[in-house]
Design an enzyme around this catalytic site. Structure first.
Site, mmCIF file in Angstrom:
data_model
loop_
_atom_site.group_PDB
_atom_site.id
_atom_site.type_symbol
_atom_site.label_atom_id
_atom_site.label_comp_id
_atom_site.label_asym_id
_atom_site.label_seq_id
_atom_site.Cartn_x
_atom_site.Cartn_y
_atom_site.Cartn_z
ATOM 1 N N MET A 199 14.149 0.135 -2.759
ATOM 2 C CA MET A 199 13.672 -1.049 -2.039
ATOM 3 C C MET A 199 12.174 -0.938 -1.875
ATOM 4 O O MET A 199 11.650 0.154 -1.701
ATOM 5 C CB MET A 199 14.359 -1.139 -0.684
ATOM 6 C CG MET A 199 14.504 -2.547 -0.161
ATOM 7 S SD MET A 199 13.114 -3.156 0.801
ATOM 8 C CE MET A 199 12.983 -1.981 2.126
ATOM 9 N N CYS A 200 11.501 -2.063 -1.950
ATOM 10 C CA CYS A 200 10.044 -2.035 -1.959
ATOM 11 C C CYS A 200 9.454 -3.202 -1.186
ATOM 12 O O CYS A 200 10.110 -4.205 -0.935
ATOM 13 C CB CYS A 200 9.524 -2.109 -3.398
ATOM 14 S SG CYS A 200 10.164 -0.831 -4.459
ATOM 15 N N GLY A 201 8.172 -3.024 -0.881
ATOM 16 C CA GLY A 201 7.339 -4.127 -0.444
ATOM 17 C C GLY A 201 6.356 -4.402 -1.555
ATOM 18 O O GLY A 201 5.589 -3.517 -1.947
#
Length: 636
Positions: free
Chosen positions: A1-3
């Site tokens: 998961m990333c921003g």
């Protein structure tokens, strides 16, 4: 998961700083605490500049900082999980796998074929240097957030980002529609000083609609909220992505219609396990229920096993808890959705590993009013404040039971009952029932600092209530009962399972009963089709932003492609029977599954929305409608 964040400036009059602020960087960094990296790409003739900021939560394979860049100057952001469709080895990172596959694509059709094959949640941004193209989009259900901020002037800049900042000075922000994937020709945009988006929409493999109808419908939907100077056009080749699920089965048997007309006004109020047992005695019904359990079980299995377990970094951050830390948590009310997910997770999570059950409660309003004079609740609020800011809790008063009574909301009561049922199901498992208690003071403070930015650009009372409840629940800071004493605990789990999608597909909301009474099964079918069609804009982007803010990843078993296709294949009569009372008729197939799993008490619990079960809806105002704009989310 990333921003992930990409800012494109099309003229020298607009700079990256117009969009990328220190506050935005902070929000992105919270989503991806394990790695942060930035990259600037400047192009002349025509002139444009791209800024990329990537922040990674490391969950699978080798640590892979983002953005990725190859020898051909292509740049890639990936915020997703490949659960199926493209092979990802045990030691591989799906970001690298996707980038490698994209590099092999020689045409638009190849790119669409790649994304059509994916199973799992995703959003992405891909800069294709050779054609000055910027590709971006979200999966079919919009399970990962992606927002666009578009300038109000034609020669301005624009921004794509996982999360934004709710600020009066910001350009207008909207969720990127999960209607397909988009492509921008940056060279053309820089030359014409205008923004034009090319759309590649989703399409069912088998559909009665022709391409022209699909294109017109999707273009209208995507264009309606955009500034007038921004154009959206269909791709010239009329290429489409293949939808990862089958269309909804709208079949209605004559027996169902007769049953509605004769029995809908005679709905019994008696809820009993015998009713469910009667359904399970029918061989066909029982077979369908077991098929459903099997497909949902596989969805849960993928979501609890596909994550890095490596060496344990300590424990669950409390003395005396299981020596192994929890990697998986469940947003847990004790209702049938969360109970089934927890029971299925128990099948696949290693037995020596705890499962965290995150149960949120907001201080009851009666106690809130008396906090000026009631010693117990004053003392409780002080302890909660200490809990948020201090790491050392050894001396915390163990006699907290009396004080916690002001958090005995409906979801707390059903949650405790659900815990007992799960403990009976598998007494060898460590079930950490995390009691997360929220005072009015902390609610206001966390909404101001974090939550209002995460809910943005949504703004209703319902968004506020659900968003706040999920934010506190997924943070996982609360208390667990150890040998009769309440001990402070912070869940270390990076994967959070949520039951969203069950109500939308299985007629779980009260509005579905109203629709059924007015319009019968035909109307209910239309309503359920609409529910799933709008879930990306109403729920999933918001929930991803909320849960991701804690450096955790939301995973949605009920919106697994195989689960949705299985449920879509069934006629409505196999999934729900709204002639039956609350607690049985809605989500009937899930209740039957729960009973087969041994969750008898949970199988007949009526639906209670989180905003009511946690009591947040009654904490601040009783005179609001769910669809009203929430004044508490406005800036002051």
């Amino acid at each position: 998961m990333c921003g992930i964040c990409c800012v494109v400036a099309l003229s020298s009059q607009h700079t990256i700083c117009d969009y990328f602020s220190k506050d935005l960087h902070c929000h992105l960094r919270r989503r991806g605490p394990d790695s942060s990296q930035q990259l600037i790409k400047t192009v002349s003739e025509p002139s444009y500049e791209c800024f990329f900021s990537g922040h990674v939560l490391h969950l699978r394979g080798l640590m892979t900082p983002q953005p990725l860049e190859d020898v051909n100057n292509n740049i890639f952001f990936w915020n997703g999980e490949i659960f199926n469709g493209v092979h990802v080895g045990d030691s591989e990172n799906d970001t690298e796998v996707m980038f490698r596959h994209l590099a092999l694509c020689s045409s638009e059709a190849d790119i669409l074929s790649l994304f059509s094959s994916l199973r799992g949640p995703w959003s992405f941004i891909y800069y294709q240097a050779s054609g000055h193209s910027l590709w971006f989009g979200r999966d079919y259900f919009g399970r990962r957030s992606l927002l666009w901020q578009l300038s109000n002037v034609s020669d301005g800049a624009f921004c794509l980002t996982s999360v934004s900042v709710n600020s009066e000075s910001c350009n207008q922000c909207q969720e990127v529609p999960a209607s397909g994937i988009f492509k921008m020709d940056l060279r053309d945009c820089a030359t014409t000083k205008s923004l034009s988006l090319t759309l590649f929409p989703w399409k069912y493999k088998c559909t009665e609609k022709n391409e022209e109808e699909i294109f017109i419908d999707v273009l209208d939907q995507v264009s309606k909220d955009l500034p007038n100077h921004i154009t959206v056009v269909m791709n010239e080749s009329k290429l489409c992505l293949s939808a990862p699920v089958i269309p909804l089965n709208r079949t209605i048997s004559e027996a169902s219609v007769e049953h509605v007309s004769s029995d809908s006004s005679k709905t019994s109020s008696v809820v009993s396990l015998e009713t469910l047992q009667g359904y399970l005695a029918v061989e066909h019904k029982r077979k369908v229920v077991h098929q459903f359990i099997d497909v949902l079980d596989e969805a849960v299995k993928r979501r609890v096993l596909l994550l890095r377990r490596g060496e344990d970094e300590g424990t669950g951050q409390v003395q005396g808890v299981s020596p192994r830390k929890a990697h998986v948590a469940v947003l847990f009310s004790g209702g049938v959705d969360s109970m089934v997910i927890a029971a299925l997770a128990d099948r696949h999570v290693p037995l020596e590993e705890p499962i965290d059950l995150l149960n949120v409660a907001f201080m009851t309003k009666e106690q809130t009013k008396r906090t000026g004079t009631t010693k117990n609740c004053i003392r409780q609020e002080m302890k909660l404040d200490l809990h948020r800011g201090e790491e050392n809790h050894k001396d915390l008063d163990a006699k907290m039971g009396d004080d916690l009574s002001c958090f005995d909301v409906p979801d707390r009561i059903t949650g405790r009952a659900g815990l007992k049922e799960l403990e009976a199901l598998n007494p060898s498992r460590t079930w950490n029932f995390v009691e997360i208690n929220v005072t009015l003071k902390e609610l206001k403070e966390m909404r101001r600092r974090f939550i209002n930015h995460l809910i943005y650009p949504l703004d209703t009372v319902l968004d506020d209530s659900i968003g706040c409840a999920i934010w506190f629940a997924s943070r996982g800071e609360g208390y667990i009962n150890k040998q009769g004493e309440m001990k402070p605990y912070k869940s270390p789990a990076k994967v959070v399972l949520t039951g969203i999608g069950a109500d939308e597909q299985l007629a779980g909301y009260s509005r579905h009963r109203i629709c059924f009474r007015k319009c019968g099964p035909e109307g209910l079918n239309k309503e359920l089709e609409m529910e799933l069609g709008r879930i990306s804009s109403r729920n999933l982007g918001r929930d991803d932003r909320i849960i991701g803010d804690h450096g955790k990843e939301a995973r949605f078993p009920f919106i697994d492609e195989d689960v949705v296709s299985f449920l879509n294949s069934l006629p409505i009569s196999e999934k729900a029977d709204l002639t039956l009372p609350r607690g049985v008729g809605e989500k009937l197939i899930l209740r039957l599954g729960a009973k087969e799993l041994g969750l008898e008490a949970a199988s007949i619990l009526p639906k209670r929305a989180v905003q009511f079960g946690s009591r947040i809806a009654k904490l601040e105002s009783n005179n609001e409608k769910a669809y009203h704009t929430c004044s508490r989310l406005k800036l002051f």
